[in-house]
Design a protein around this motif. Structure first.
Motif, short mmCIF file in Angstrom:
data_model
loop_
_atom_site.label_atom_id
_atom_site.label_comp_id
_atom_site.label_asym_id
_atom_site.label_seq_id
_atom_site.Cartn_x
_atom_site.Cartn_y
_atom_site.Cartn_z
N LYS A 1 0.83 -1.20 0.00
CA LYS A 1 0.00 0.00 0.00
C LYS A 1 0.87 1.26 0.00
O LYS A 1 0.50 2.25 -0.62
N VAL B 1 2.09 1.93 -3.58
CA VAL B 1 1.01 2.49 -4.38
C VAL B 1 0.78 3.95 -4.00
O VAL B 1 0.59 4.81 -4.87
N HIS B 2 0.81 4.25 -2.72
CA HIS B 2 0.62 5.62 -2.24
C HIS B 2 1.72 6.53 -2.79
O HIS B 2 1.44 7.64 -3.25
N ILE C 1 3.57 6.08 -5.49
CA ILE C 1 3.40 6.22 -6.95
C ILE C 1 2.29 7.23 -7.26
O ILE C 1 2.44 8.08 -8.14
N ARG C 2 1.19 7.14 -6.54
CA ARG C 2 0.08 8.08 -6.75
C ARG C 2 0.51 9.51 -6.43
O ARG C 2 0.14 10.45 -7.13
N LYS C 3 1.28 9.66 -5.36
CA LYS C 3 1.75 10.99 -4.98
C LYS C 3 2.65 11.57 -6.06
O LYS C 3 2.52 12.73 -6.42
N ASP D 1 2.67 10.78 -9.26
CA ASP D 1 1.82 11.09 -10.41
C ASP D 1 1.06 12.40 -10.20
O ASP D 1 0.96 13.23 -11.11
N TYR D 2 0.53 12.59 -8.99
CA TYR D 2 -0.18 13.83 -8.68
C TYR D 2 0.75 15.03 -8.81
O TYR D 2 0.39 16.05 -9.39
N GLN E 1 1.43 15.92 -12.44
CA GLN E 1 0.29 16.60 -13.04
C GLN E 1 0.17 18.04 -12.54
O GLN E 1 -0.14 18.95 -13.29
#
Length: 65
Positions: free
Chosen positions: A2, A5-6, A8-10, A12-13, A16
């Motif tokens: 987890k 994944v957290h 990687i999402r951070k 990506d955010y 962007q």
């Protein structure tokens, strides 16, 4: 897992967000150019202030590296 994944999402955010800031910077530069052409002192100052704010935000994300 987890945590990975957290992270990687951070990332990506953040990418962007930086892209959005870069687009906003382009728009603000165009606005500044128009203001300079029209000798609109108020808009020139507002654009310079916003560009400075964008610059600081981009520095925080190390977007100039």
């Amino acid at each position: 897992m987890k945590q990975v994944v957290h992270i990687i999402r951070k990332v990506d955010y953040e990418k962007q967000y930086v892209k959005g800031l870069q687009l906003e910077m382009d728009y603000e530069l165009a606005t500044l150019f128009d203001a300079l052409q029209g000798k609109d002192a108020k808009q020139i100052e507002l654009s310079k202030i916003r560009l400075s704010e964008i610059h600081l935000e981009l520095e925080a994300f190390h977007a100039f590296a």
